[in-house]
Motif scaffolding. Structure first.
Motif, PDB file in Angstrom:
ATOM      1  N   MET A   1     -13.357 -13.018  35.157  1.00 57.53           N
ATOM      2  CA  MET A   1     -14.182 -14.203  35.368  1.00 57.53           C
ATOM      3  C   MET A   1     -13.385 -15.293  36.087  1.00 57.53           C
TER       4      MET A   1
ATOM      5  N   PHE B   1     -14.019 -19.133  38.228  1.00 54.41           N
ATOM      6  CA  PHE B   1     -14.983 -20.223  38.317  1.00 54.41           C
ATOM      7  C   PHE B   1     -14.464 -21.285  39.276  1.00 54.41           C
TER       8      PHE B   1
ATOM      9  N   TYR C   1     -14.793 -25.403  40.103  1.00 53.64           N
ATOM     10  CA  TYR C   1     -15.196 -26.711  39.604  1.00 53.64           C
ATOM     11  C   TYR C   1     -14.984 -27.768  40.692  1.00 53.64           C
TER      12      TYR C   1
ATOM     13  N   PHE D   1     -11.779 -28.266  23.607  1.00 51.23           N
ATOM     14  CA  PHE D   1     -10.533 -28.161  24.351  1.00 51.23           C
ATOM     15  C   PHE D   1     -10.057 -29.554  24.763  1.00 51.23           C
TER      16      PHE D   1
ATOM     17  N   TYR E   1      -7.497 -31.120  27.792  1.00 57.28           N
ATOM     18  CA  TYR E   1      -6.720 -30.874  29.008  1.00 57.28           C
ATOM     19  C   TYR E   1      -6.047 -32.158  29.440  1.00 57.28           C
TER      20      TYR E   1
ATOM     21  N   MET F   1      -4.958 -29.300  36.225  1.00 57.01           N
ATOM     22  CA  MET F   1      -5.501 -29.392  34.870  1.00 57.01           C
ATOM     23  C   MET F   1      -4.660 -28.508  33.958  1.00 57.01           C
TER      24      MET F   1
ATOM     25  N   PHE G   1      -3.994 -27.057  30.217  1.00 58.34           N
ATOM     26  CA  PHE G   1      -4.577 -26.831  28.898  1.00 58.34           C
ATOM     27  C   PHE G   1      -3.581 -27.249  27.823  1.00 58.34           C
TER      28      PHE G   1
ATOM     29  N   PHE H   1      -8.685 -35.085  29.221  1.00 55.18           N
ATOM     30  CA  PHE H   1     -10.091 -34.727  29.123  1.00 55.18           C
ATOM     31  C   PHE H   1     -10.339 -33.892  27.871  1.00 55.18           C
TER      32      PHE H   1
ATOM     33  N   ARG I   1     -17.116 -25.873  24.986  1.00 56.94           N
ATOM     34  CA  ARG I   1     -17.805 -24.647  25.381  1.00 56.94           C
ATOM     35  C   ARG I   1     -18.776 -24.316  24.262  1.00 56.94           C
TER      36      ARG I   1
ATOM     37  N   LEU J   1     -20.076 -13.655  25.449  1.00 52.91           N
ATOM     38  CA  LEU J   1     -19.338 -13.651  26.706  1.00 52.91           C
ATOM     39  C   LEU J   1     -20.302 -13.392  27.839  1.00 52.91           C
ATOM     40  N   GLY J   2     -20.350 -14.274  28.778  1.00 48.35           N
ATOM     41  CA  GLY J   2     -21.246 -14.114  29.926  1.00 48.35           C
ATOM     42  C   GLY J   2     -20.853 -15.104  30.981  1.00 48.35           C
ATOM     43  N   THR J   3     -21.676 -15.214  31.991  1.00 47.44           N
ATOM     44  CA  THR J   3     -21.321 -16.111  33.081  1.00 47.44           C
ATOM     45  C   THR J   3     -21.249 -17.551  32.605  1.00 47.44           C
TER      46      THR J   3
ATOM     47  N   TYR K   1     -19.820 -18.527  30.045  1.00 44.80           N
ATOM     48  CA  TYR K   1     -18.650 -18.717  29.200  1.00 44.80           C
ATOM     49  C   TYR K   1     -17.599 -19.577  29.869  1.00 44.80           C
ATOM     50  N   GLY K   2     -17.662 -19.662  31.166  1.00 43.16           N
ATOM     51  CA  GLY K   2     -16.708 -20.501  31.875  1.00 43.16           C
ATOM     52  C   GLY K   2     -17.187 -21.914  32.056  1.00 43.16           C
ATOM     53  N   LYS K   3     -18.353 -22.195  31.500  1.00 43.95           N
ATOM     54  CA  LYS K   3     -18.906 -23.523  31.684  1.00 43.95           C
ATOM     55  C   LYS K   3     -18.434 -24.423  30.572  1.00 43.95           C
ATOM     56  N   LEU K   4     -17.522 -25.288  30.912  1.00 46.93           N
ATOM     57  CA  LEU K   4     -17.078 -26.316  29.988  1.00 46.93           C
ATOM     58  C   LEU K   4     -17.749 -27.625  30.361  1.00 46.93           C
TER      59      LEU K   4
ATOM     60  N   PHE L   1     -17.231 -31.464  30.255  1.00 49.05           N
ATOM     61  CA  PHE L   1     -16.093 -32.375  30.139  1.00 49.05           C
ATOM     62  C   PHE L   1     -16.556 -33.792  29.842  1.00 49.05           C
ATOM     63  N   GLY L   2     -15.718 -34.503  29.094  1.00 52.41           N
ATOM     64  CA  GLY L   2     -15.922 -35.934  28.936  1.00 52.41           C
ATOM     65  C   GLY L   2     -15.416 -36.676  30.162  1.00 52.41           C
TER      66      GLY L   2
END
Lengths: 114, 119
Positions: free
Chosen positions: A31, A33, A35, B35, B37, B45, B47, B91, B95, B100-102, B104-107, B109-110
């Motif tokens: 995966m 991504f 941003y 999370f 960062y 960024m 982690f 930040f 999540r 688990l899917g597409t 899953y990478g979508k975070l 953020f504040g």
């Protein structure tokens, strides 16, 4: 963790042109991504780069403006097409190494459109 | 409604002191991850720390700890013994969901908190 290399690290482009950003990972990842971080703003997901198929775009982002390639499990590109000053942002590639892992980010590409 | 709220646009701390960066979140999903960062002026960024919604204990990573108060929906970052190199934007991100899917990478953020460490 993984080493994620983005090129270029920064660029200044004229409006109406296109820029392709490369993202290379030192290990195979399922995966990847992309941003965007507009000036003074938080990060927003553009799309998920799927290996062997078309990218999955988030609301507000379209393939014609941000075409993405993912030819293999270690590499992806994002193109910012027909740029305008509003596209000036930091673009970040990120990868997920496993189901319970955090997103790891590349160093980012700082784009300025004049 | 904001899913991640960081109410402190900027924070100042003296070197070697501890500092707490606030983060509140909003979700109806019982399974989520939080999370933190760090983003230095160079733009990368980094982690720092992760807390899962089902984790019983607060996460710790070296000088970083997460004060997780589930009922209050807060996940504050505590940095102990601040160093000059800690000066950066921080930040908080979330999540949602476990599958688990597409997505899953979508975070989400504040807006971030700029931390300045004074010598």
């Amino acid at each position: 963790s993984a080493v994620i290399s983005q090129k270029p690290s920064r660029d200044i482009c004229q409006r109406g042109t296109s820029l392709t950003i490369q993202c290379q990972v030192d290990s195979q990842v399922t995966m990847m991504f992309w941003y965007r971080q507009q000036p003074g703003q938080s990060l927003t997901l553009i799309a998920t780069a799927n290996q062997g198929s078309e990218a999955t775009y988030e609301s507000g982002f379209v393939i014609d403006k941000f075409p993405i390639s993912r030819p293999n499990l270690t590499f992806s590109t994002l193109t910012v097409s027909n740029m305008s000053p509003e596209d000036s942002s930091i673009y970040l590639c990120s990868v997920l190494l496993g189901p319970n892992s955090p997103l790891h980010f590349g160093n980012g590409t700082r784009l300025t459109v004049t | 409604a904001q899913k991640i709220t960081q109410t402190q646009p900027g924070m100042f701390v003296q070197e070697k002191e501890a500092v707490t960066l606030d983060c509140t979140y909003d979700t109806s999903d019982p399974s989520y991850g939080l999370f933190w960062y760090k983003q230095p002026s160079s733009g990368e960024m980094i982690f720092l720390i992760y807390q899962g919604s089902y984790d019983q204990q607060n996460a710790t990573e070296g000088r970083y700890s997460l004060n997780f108060q589930k009922a209050r929906k807060s996940a504050n970052l505590v940095i102990s013994a601040s160093q000059l190199g800690d000066s950066a934007m921080y930040f908080c991100a979330m999540r949602e969901g476990k599958r688990l899917g597409t997505s899953y990478g979508k975070l989400t953020f504040g807006q971030g908190t700029i931390l300045t460490v004074h010598p």
